[in-house]
Design an enzyme around this catalytic site. Structure first.
Site, PDB file in Angstrom:
ATOM      1  N   SER A 138       2.679  46.173 -65.415  1.00  0.00           N
ATOM      2  CA  SER A 138       1.883  47.090 -66.242  1.00  0.00           C
ATOM      3  C   SER A 138       0.544  47.282 -65.555  1.00  0.00           C
ATOM      4  O   SER A 138       0.131  46.452 -64.727  1.00  0.00           O
ATOM      5  CB  SER A 138       1.657  46.458 -67.621  1.00  0.00           C
ATOM      6  N   TYR A 151      -0.362  38.683 -73.309  1.00  0.00           N
ATOM      7  CA  TYR A 151       0.426  39.779 -72.717  1.00  0.00           C
ATOM      8  C   TYR A 151      -0.144  40.173 -71.355  1.00  0.00           C
ATOM      9  O   TYR A 151       0.602  40.287 -70.370  1.00  0.00           O
ATOM     10  CB  TYR A 151       0.441  40.991 -73.658  1.00  0.00           C
TER      11      TYR A 151
HETATM   12  N1  LIG Z   1       5.317  51.184 -73.388  1.00  0.00           N
HETATM   13  C1  LIG Z   1       4.230  50.941 -72.683  1.00  0.00           C
HETATM   14  O1  LIG Z   1       3.139  51.495 -72.952  1.00  0.00           O
HETATM   15  C2  LIG Z   1       4.305  49.993 -71.516  1.00  0.00           C
HETATM   16  C3  LIG Z   1       3.260  50.019 -70.572  1.00  0.00           C
HETATM   17  C4  LIG Z   1       3.314  49.146 -69.491  1.00  0.00           C
HETATM   18  C5  LIG Z   1       4.377  48.275 -69.345  1.00  0.00           C
HETATM   19  N2  LIG Z   1       5.367  48.252 -70.288  1.00  0.00           N
HETATM   20  C6  LIG Z   1       6.472  47.309 -70.086  1.00  0.00           C
HETATM   21  O2  LIG Z   1       7.687  48.033 -70.003  1.00  0.00           O
HETATM   22  C7  LIG Z   1       8.771  47.199 -70.377  1.00  0.00           C
HETATM   23  C8  LIG Z   1       9.673  47.958 -71.339  1.00  0.00           C
HETATM   24  O3  LIG Z   1       8.943  48.216 -72.523  1.00  0.00           O
HETATM   25  P1  LIG Z   1       9.158  49.520 -73.408  1.00  0.00           P
HETATM   26  O4  LIG Z   1       7.867  50.216 -73.482  1.00  0.00           O
HETATM   27  O5  LIG Z   1      10.359  50.257 -73.002  1.00  0.00           O
HETATM   28  O6  LIG Z   1       9.355  48.792 -74.822  1.00  0.00           O
HETATM   29  P2  LIG Z   1      10.544  48.822 -75.895  1.00  0.00           P
HETATM   30  O7  LIG Z   1      10.928  50.234 -76.185  1.00  0.00           O
HETATM   31  O8  LIG Z   1      10.065  47.964 -77.020  1.00  0.00           O
HETATM   32  O9  LIG Z   1      11.752  48.098 -75.138  1.00  0.00           O
HETATM   33  C9  LIG Z   1      11.751  46.713 -74.908  1.00  0.00           C
HETATM   34  C10 LIG Z   1      13.135  46.302 -74.458  1.00  0.00           C
HETATM   35  O10 LIG Z   1      13.114  44.882 -74.231  1.00  0.00           O
HETATM   36  C11 LIG Z   1      14.226  44.306 -74.895  1.00  0.00           C
HETATM   37  N3  LIG Z   1      13.953  42.961 -75.353  1.00  0.00           N
HETATM   38  C12 LIG Z   1      12.925  42.550 -76.152  1.00  0.00           C
HETATM   39  N4  LIG Z   1      13.060  41.246 -76.430  1.00  0.00           N
HETATM   40  C13 LIG Z   1      14.190  40.832 -75.798  1.00  0.00           C
HETATM   41  C14 LIG Z   1      14.875  39.583 -75.733  1.00  0.00           C
HETATM   42  N5  LIG Z   1      14.420  38.487 -76.385  1.00  0.00           N
HETATM   43  N6  LIG Z   1      16.004  39.498 -74.998  1.00  0.00           N
HETATM   44  C15 LIG Z   1      16.501  40.590 -74.349  1.00  0.00           C
HETATM   45  N7  LIG Z   1      15.897  41.793 -74.380  1.00  0.00           N
HETATM   46  C16 LIG Z   1      14.760  41.907 -75.105  1.00  0.00           C
HETATM   47  C17 LIG Z   1      14.464  45.215 -76.095  1.00  0.00           C
HETATM   48  O11 LIG Z   1      15.827  45.120 -76.498  1.00  0.00           O
HETATM   49  P3  LIG Z   1      16.357  44.359 -77.821  1.00  0.00           P
HETATM   50  O12 LIG Z   1      15.302  44.452 -78.865  1.00  0.00           O
HETATM   51  O13 LIG Z   1      17.620  45.121 -78.147  1.00  0.00           O
HETATM   52  O14 LIG Z   1      16.644  42.971 -77.364  1.00  0.00           O
HETATM   53  C18 LIG Z   1      14.191  46.584 -75.497  1.00  0.00           C
HETATM   54  O15 LIG Z   1      15.359  47.074 -74.874  1.00  0.00           O
HETATM   55  C19 LIG Z   1       8.149  45.931 -70.947  1.00  0.00           C
HETATM   56  O16 LIG Z   1       8.196  44.910 -69.982  1.00  0.00           O
HETATM   57  C20 LIG Z   1       6.703  46.331 -71.220  1.00  0.00           C
HETATM   58  O17 LIG Z   1       5.831  45.223 -71.149  1.00  0.00           O
HETATM   59  C21 LIG Z   1       5.363  49.091 -71.358  1.00  0.00           C
END
Ligand SMILES: NC(=O)c1ccc[n+]([C@@H]2O[C@H](COP(=O)([O-])OP(=O)(O)OC[C@H]3O[C@@H](n4cnc5c(N)ncnc54)[C@H](OP(=O)(O)O)[C@@H]3O)[C@@H](O)[C@H]2O)c1
Length: 260
Positions: A138, A151
């Site tokens: 990130s 985080y």
């Molecule tokens: N959105 C942003 O603004 C942003 C910015 C920078 C970086 N990121 C990073 O991008 C990545 C993806 O995030 P996103 O924005 O796509 O969020 P999201 O829509 O909440 O997706 C998170 C994913 O992680 C999975 N997950 C969560 N807990 C888990 C567990 N215990 N075991 C297995 N899978 C798990 C969830 O699946 P289940 O709930 O089905 O398990 C879901 O598929 C993350 O690493 C986040 O830190 C996001």
């Protein structure tokens, strides 16, 4: 063994978008997350566009046996990773001393421990297929984050670890890329209890755009990919500003946010 791209956190957001991009580029997939119904819908949707139906792995990566469960399941299906995409992750908003300690430690288990284990577990098959590891960090990796302290620290780890691994695995022909998105509208904000302030909206990119940037960066063997020009400028500025000032600015923004 048949080579696949293993994508964690494929049931939502950036992970779903990454799955669609890798499938469209002709890779066979194994999709991992806890919500099997979501993964099945995505696997069916991908298969409906032509590629083979991705393998679905239901797994909780906060559990210590999560990564080994993935390895055992892949092997029993005759699959081995050519590429590992460590995307699963979540954040928590609030002062570290007032947030649940258990939840913060679970975040470390997912964002750090599972990502580390899955980055190291398949090195032999990654080398055999001259593949790679795409780790989703990130922009938060580049500065300390009062108000989301654990985080931000997990993402600093992901960036540092991935950059070092990029160097260590280069001799084996394995690419390692840290993907550093800025804000992306997904389920992340609701899960982490975060309200994106309007100023940050200018840095926002779609999950689809971020997935394309991540895919291209991995394929080109880039060490770090910060998404979008706005985020690149922000990261360049962060590197110039002393941490003491950066911390004050981040904390001031948090205070303003909390009064709204
Ligand atoms: N959105 C942003 O603004 C942003 C910015 C920078 C970086 N990121 C990073 O991008 C990545 C993806 O995030 P996103 O924005 O796509 O969020 P999201 O829509 O909440 O997706 C998170 C994913 O992680 C999975 N997950 C969560 N807990 C888990 C567990 N215990 N075991 C297995 N899978 C798990 C969830 O699946 P289940 O709930 O089905 O398990 C879901 O598929 C993350 O690493 C986040 O830190 C996001």
């Amino acid at each position: 063994m048949k080579p696949v791209v293993l994508i964690t956190g494929a049931s939502s957001g950036i992970g779903t978008a990454l799955a669609r991009v890798f499938a469209a580029k002709g890779h066979e997939l194994a999709l991992a997350a806890r919500r099997q119904d979501r993964l099945d819908v995505l696997a069916d949707a991908i298969a409906a566009t032509g590629p083979p139906r991705p393998s679905v792995l239901t797994v909780d990566l906060e559990r210590r046996d999560g990564a080994s469960a993935i390895a055992a399941e892949l092997s029993s299906r005759g699959l081995e990773p050519a590429i590992v995409v460590n995307n699963a992750g979540f954040g928590l908003t609030g002062a570290a001393t007032t947030l649940s300690r258990d939840e913060q430690l679970a975040m470390i288990d997912l964002n750090v421990r599972a990502l580390t284990e899955l980055s190291l577990l398949f090195v032999e098959s990654l080398a055999r297929h001259r593949g790679g590891v795409l780790n989703v960090a990130s922009v938060a990796a580049f500065l300390p984050g009062p108000g989301m302290a654990v985080y931000y620290a997990t993402k600093a780890y992901v960036l540092s670890f991935s950059e070092a691994l990029h160097r260590e695995l280069a001799d084996q022909g394995i690419r390692v890329t840290a993907l550093c998105p800025g804000p992306v509208p997904t389920e992340f904000q609701a899960r982490s209890g975060m309200h994106l302030d309007p100023a940050a909206r200018v840095l926002e990119l779609s999950a689809e755009r971020v997935a394309h940037i991540g895919y291209d960066a991995l394929m080109r063997g880039k060490r770090v990919a910060v998404t979008g020009i706005g985020n690149k400028i922000a990261v360049a500025l962060m590197r110039l500003v002393p941490n003491a000032l950066l911390l004050r600015l981040v904390d001031q923004r948090r205070a303003v946010r909390n009064t709204h």
